[in-house]
Design a protein around this motif. Sequence first.
Motif, PDB file in Angstrom:
ATOM      1  N   VAL D  47      79.013 115.663  24.876  1.00 38.01           N
ATOM      2  CA  VAL D  47      78.856 113.962  25.158  1.00 38.01           C
ATOM      3  C   VAL D  47      78.013 112.848  24.907  1.00 38.01           C
ATOM      4  CG1 VAL D  47      79.152 114.782  27.686  1.00 38.01           C
ATOM      5  CG2 VAL D  47      76.953 114.070  26.501  1.00 38.01           C
ATOM      6  N   PHE D  48      76.824 113.274  23.917  1.00 33.93           N
ATOM      7  CA  PHE D  48      76.842 112.716  23.246  1.00 33.93           C
ATOM      8  C   PHE D  48      76.901 111.802  21.684  1.00 33.93           C
ATOM      9  CE2 PHE D  48      73.297 114.970  25.106  1.00 33.93           C
ATOM     10  CZ  PHE D  48      72.268 114.461  25.858  1.00 33.93           C
ATOM     11  N   ASP D  50      81.286 111.719  20.972  1.00 34.50           N
ATOM     12  CA  ASP D  50      83.189 110.986  21.334  1.00 34.50           C
ATOM     13  C   ASP D  50      83.723 113.058  21.747  1.00 34.50           C
ATOM     14  OD1 ASP D  50      83.424 112.174  19.323  1.00 34.50           O
ATOM     15  OD2 ASP D  50      84.943 111.671  18.669  1.00 34.50           O
ATOM     16  N   THR D  52      83.001 115.818  24.581  1.00 35.89           N
ATOM     17  CA  THR D  52      83.059 116.183  26.785  1.00 35.89           C
ATOM     18  C   THR D  52      81.982 117.235  27.183  1.00 35.89           C
ATOM     19  OG1 THR D  52      85.018 116.904  26.533  1.00 35.89           O
ATOM     20  CG2 THR D  52      85.207 114.208  26.416  1.00 35.89           C
ATOM     21  N   VAL D  53      81.507 117.508  26.161  1.00 34.48           N
ATOM     22  CA  VAL D  53      80.659 118.882  26.785  1.00 34.48           C
ATOM     23  C   VAL D  53      79.432 118.290  26.641  1.00 34.48           C
ATOM     24  CG1 VAL D  53      82.611 120.364  26.519  1.00 34.48           C
ATOM     25  CG2 VAL D  53      80.767 120.239  24.589  1.00 34.48           C
ATOM     26  N   TRP D  54      78.669 119.010  27.584  1.00 29.54           N
ATOM     27  CA  TRP D  54      76.656 119.173  27.310  1.00 29.54           C
ATOM     28  C   TRP D  54      76.186 119.579  25.856  1.00 29.54           C
ATOM     29  CZ3 TRP D  54      74.057 115.897  28.955  1.00 29.54           C
ATOM     30  CH2 TRP D  54      72.527 115.470  29.450  1.00 29.54           C
ATOM     31  N   HIS D  81      80.047 107.208  25.191  1.00 31.63           N
ATOM     32  CA  HIS D  81      79.650 107.256  25.965  1.00 31.63           C
ATOM     33  C   HIS D  81      77.948 107.128  26.609  1.00 31.63           C
ATOM     34  CE1 HIS D  81      82.140 110.952  26.382  1.00 31.63           C
ATOM     35  NE2 HIS D  81      83.006 109.824  26.441  1.00 31.63           N
ATOM     36  N   HIS D 215      86.048 118.712  20.231  1.00 28.64           N
ATOM     37  CA  HIS D 215      85.158 117.827  20.578  1.00 28.64           C
ATOM     38  C   HIS D 215      85.020 118.164  22.804  1.00 28.64           C
ATOM     39  CE1 HIS D 215      86.341 114.646  17.714  1.00 28.64           C
ATOM     40  NE2 HIS D 215      85.778 114.444  17.534  1.00 28.64           N
ATOM     41  N   PRO D 217      86.054 121.071  25.615  1.00 34.00           N
ATOM     42  CA  PRO D 217      86.045 122.807  25.236  1.00 34.00           C
ATOM     43  C   PRO D 217      86.712 123.682  24.398  1.00 34.00           C
ATOM     44  CG  PRO D 217      85.764 122.045  27.950  1.00 34.00           C
ATOM     45  CD  PRO D 217      86.327 121.120  27.023  1.00 34.00           C
TER      46      PRO D 217
END
Lengths: 367, 367, 367, 367
Positions: D47-48, D50, D52-54, D81, D215, D217
């Motif tokens: 997420v840092f 583009d 979608t996971v931490w 984000h 990008h 999971p």
Amino acid sequence: MGFKKVVFLLAVLLTFQLAEAQSRRIIAIPDINGYKTLKCDFHMHTVFSDGTVWPTVRVEEAWAEGLDAISITDHIEYRPHSKDVVADHNRSFEIASPLARQLDILLVRGAEITRSMPPGHLNALFISNANLLEREDVNDAIKEARDQGAFLLWNHPGWKAQQPDTTLWFEEHTYLLNNNMLHGIEVYNASEYYPEAIDWANEKKLTMFANSDVHGPMDVNDGHRPLTLVFAKSRTEGGIKEALFSGRTAVYFNNTLMGKSALLEPLFFSSLKYSDAPLRLTNGTSKVVNITNNSDVDYELVLVQPGVGLDAPESLTLKAHHVTPLNLNGNSEEIAKTGEINLYYSVKNMFTASDENLIVTLSFKNL
Amino acid sequence: MGFKKVVFLLAVLLTFQLAEAQSRRIIAIPDINGYKTLKCDFHMHTVFSDGTVWPTVRVEEAWAEGLDAISITDHIEYRPHSKDVVADHNRSFEIASPLARQLDILLVRGAEITRSMPPGHLNALFISNANLLEREDVNDAIKEARDQGAFLLWNHPGWKAQQPDTTLWFEEHTYLLNNNMLHGIEVYNASEYYPEAIDWANEKKLTMFANSDVHGPMDVNDGHRPLTLVFAKSRTEGGIKEALFSGRTAVYFNNTLMGKSALLEPLFFSSLKYSDAPLRLTNGTSKVVNITNNSDVDYELVLVQPGVGLDAPESLTLKAHHVTPLNLNGNSEEIAKTGEINLYYSVKNMFTASDENLIVTLSFKNL
Amino acid sequence: MGFKKVVFLLAVLLTFQLAEAQSRRIIAIPDINGYKTLKCDFHMHTVFSDGTVWPTVRVEEAWAEGLDAISITDHIEYRPHSKDVVADHNRSFEIASPLARQLDILLVRGAEITRSMPPGHLNALFISNANLLEREDVNDAIKEARDQGAFLLWNHPGWKAQQPDTTLWFEEHTYLLNNNMLHGIEVYNASEYYPEAIDWANEKKLTMFANSDVHGPMDVNDGHRPLTLVFAKSRTEGGIKEALFSGRTAVYFNNTLMGKSALLEPLFFSSLKYSDAPLRLTNGTSKVVNITNNSDVDYELVLVQPGVGLDAPESLTLKAHHVTPLNLNGNSEEIAKTGEINLYYSVKNMFTASDENLIVTLSFKNL
Amino acid sequence: MGFKKVVFLLAVLLTFQLAEAQSRRIIAIPDINGYKTLKCDFHMHTVFSDGTVWPTVRVEEAWAEGLDAISITDHIEYRPHSKDVVADHNRSFEIASPLARQLDILLVRGAEITRSMPPGHLNALFISNANLLEREDVNDAIKEARDQGAFLLWNHPGWKAQQPDTTLWFEEHTYLLNNNMLHGIEVYNASEYYPEAIDWANEKKLTMFANSDVHGPMDVNDGHRPLTLVFAKSRTEGGIKEALFSGRTAVYFNNTLMGKSALLEPLFFSSLKYSDAPLRLTNGTSKVVNITNNSDVDYELVLVQPGVGLDAPESLTLKAHHVTPLNLNGNSEEIAKTGEINLYYSVKNMFTASDENLIVTLSFKNL
């Protein structure tokens, strides 16, 4: 070329990368009684509380798995990523919302009021503004949700971290119930089942839920996540809300279904297809009824009383998406004169109470 | 208790052991054009020739896999187990027949005339007496089959053991064809595909087959055995015979379908379901058509010409038992005035000739 | 070309067809205590009794599944296919034998003496001539086997078709036991488990077996057939015979192992690998031991008494072919001075008696 | 109880929920030539940028899948984000780092310099401060990385979004190569293979990579993600850096391996185990060599020249974790006098260049 322009071009280019072909599973659980059977999960988290995925991932997962509706229920009181993720309590809904519309996933605005027991954790669904639930007093938070028209459910009532040895109904829950501040309860959460919860649901007219409470990426392997089946008049958010307040749900986890017999029984029979031609079973002969199970559920049947004038199998598994023959053998002269044959089976993976299985009657014309 | 009586009791007891609960898969290939789509395998062996299973196993396998019809086609001329297995050429049919009736599997009486090339191996189906096919001269054997009313098909025309480098049409085959002694041909056998065979079938009006030619226990893992799809007026032996003589079959192996476009096209469209509501696509907007594929086949589409006034995906896999979104984007002002949108796709796993894919037109009302 | 010559050529050609490439699974169960752990199945049928496959199929199945040894044990007294399959009681062994030699499968000559209860069915292994077991009196048959040097085991002692409600030890079995006519017992058969049998085995010094008793084609899906693990001095028929008469077996079915603790314990520890470096665990710190399980068995552990000076997980699954971390947390000042940490776990899927699990001690150096 | 205290308690409670038992897969690819074969993925997002996971999800995925090392390479120039996720370019590494240490996953600090082509996207690995890479001029950014000691690799050189029809080597890349600003290249990215890249790697001494560029999971189903195999002197970050700068990698995707023959050949042979006893093959006899493949790779062999004095199979698949028999048949009198039998096979799924397969020599003593 300026830096800004480069970035803009990149944004355009990168969207290509994300546009990968995909397809959506079909969860085969039939509609019943004129209701749509919606497959729903009303409990999940994102990076906006203590989850580890971006809100859009929850929509993509729901779409790929064949769900109809979800609610992202980030904790109001617990946001461990807040140093880096800076936004208010409505933000995860706002981010997920456009994709949900595009993929036709019904996204219910929700939040989890997260307190120590009692009353524990409660999900507020169909709220209009999650920010207003941030209140010091838990009852103030719940009242605010109620006054926004929320449906409130008690999450994981027997969660070991809060209730190590027991699942208890506290006075606080009675207070909530009596003040229109509690409408539902999780019978199943993530991988925990609470037998007390199904019995409380029956006794206190609470709506039953099974939710994933997923924090990381969803991993369903070959199975399915815990689901709340909602029997709705329409596939809309309003349809779901009406059904929840009317108690029309069943819980579905690990090939197990729980709920009221008035809902489970039509679910069972709507899953099956077999001929209604008369059997014409006579003494000493045998007949086969081929039962097609078009649902995803393997139904496990055990005979609860012997057939009258015939032998029927003591146990039978109606395997999902298969045809299972039911073999019947006439064993008395009476059978030839019997107009209707009724077989009483207990469905071992369908429960109407913590200690009660659904009993179904398989009826066949004989003459 | 005498020895005989013991044995009798054992026989009774042991039948219990064999009566295990089972269920039957469903092969999801739709009916078309008013015909039943029957899933058939017309080539297999038992211990009565060089196979290694008892004839009843062939019926049990067919039942469990969801087939409608089979033919046991033991070799007339090759019976390596004959020292121990002592019976005539009709025996495997006789043994399998009662179980086939009980399980509602259509069992076609057949045999394999097994000679060196030319003409190679031929299956005779719908014969009345396999013993009469044991003749020194191959043409005498085939004539006998023809005179019994048999449908005759040429098996594995490119089988490497007989034709190491080539697949050849011999004069002998022309003779058979001209004398009503050859009606069909295997396009696929076991795990071999013969491109020549599909073109000969088209050119010479031969009926196409895909058969397993299984000798040992059938092992289908997660897939399916090679199947001849028969489009029959009724699910009866007579229905199959009429369809075979009329050339109404398609071959189905490894997620691939081959046949006449008049049969493959309705098979494709009957597999799918999508809304026929007008799209109302305009320039700069996008619309999604959700296509549900209710069949077992993953259809792999490739766009053969660009859409007029819109962008459509260049390739698309309609995954079996999934919903796949088709994303359409208007790219000209004309599109808003177009009454019907037609998209031309080649189906990469459907063949009408060895070098020709089925082309399908996806049509959507726009206004 | 004469008919005979054609047939000869065909035989040559057809052998090509059968020579398909294949590979053999590896059953990962470790050797122990200097013994080879042989994977065996001593109970199966062919068309020469009431099975439905040719004897070579049993060898091919065993090879593909990774077994070391089998015995084909066709019924002496029950041969329903004898009208068509005409051969004596040694024939299935003779047919299977060359392929077994070629594929290096140890093939033990055996037969099933098949009588009503008592004494029920007994397998005679390592016989020299099965034909001599065809005797009217059951004891005569068993004595003949004994005198041929056979190992005799009682099959499915609780088989419902013979013992509908109970599993009983009859006087006849005491007689057999006392006269060297009974040496082993099936604890598991096909899909039935007999708890009484494991306790009788312990009490009466009978060797334990788990066998498939397969009649049709073997279908193991993703799992494994029931297996008798034989701990043998050598991978030879003699090695197996010595091990069986010495009682060195364990039974293995559905991810469950049963046997003497002197055999199960080394089996458990030989499956695992982890560092023996000192942990240096202190109060308030945590250490991880990564345990690699190189076997096919998922070991399911439950802590039987709390750790002293540390917290260890209450339950832990050591997944097959995975690495599982064991997390240990110091919770007292004493732990820093403890030289060796011992954790006592019950292995829920390893049994030494019907109501006793194997207890294992996981020991780690700490200083 | 104050609100703060409630939140603190919740934090404690919720960590329990996350501590679920898990286990780690083992990727079976052998060590070679005294090097550790490390399974690595040097390209992924959170997420840092583009993704979608931490960041912790990337560590958990790597641990569960059996990887040794990863690098999180968030885009410097593209952070969609950033309205909600507010942090500098080092933050994803910092967040993932403690968990990586705890789970013993080597976490290489990295970033993706993300520009239009040329030079396209480059990953900088082993940097010390990602923030300093945010420079308007791309060469300034790359120089900064170089001066931090970075290993630089060109990502997806044939990515269709940037290079729709071709994969081109630009002057800019020559400049980078000549100035120590380019050391490696992706031969495989996500699901795209670039044949040009393997040949450039060979020609220009670039290190080869296969990376996931994931990008969302990670979803590996039953397979494995694209992996860069690193042959390192030690399982440390330093070991990896030395190996990358020395060009000791191979790429591994979809059961395919690519790299230098000096690395692939020992990888092949270290995967296998078979007896080195003399075959003693003579004319007219046959011998079997049982080859055990202990790796995860199915090796697909095709004979490149006929055996001398013997027949060997034309093709052979050495299935992963199975034993495959190699059948050899003597066909001349000479064979009995041959001291060593050499068979030359091309490995169809091992490549040393875009159009060159690895050739292996299987050698067996004969006398």
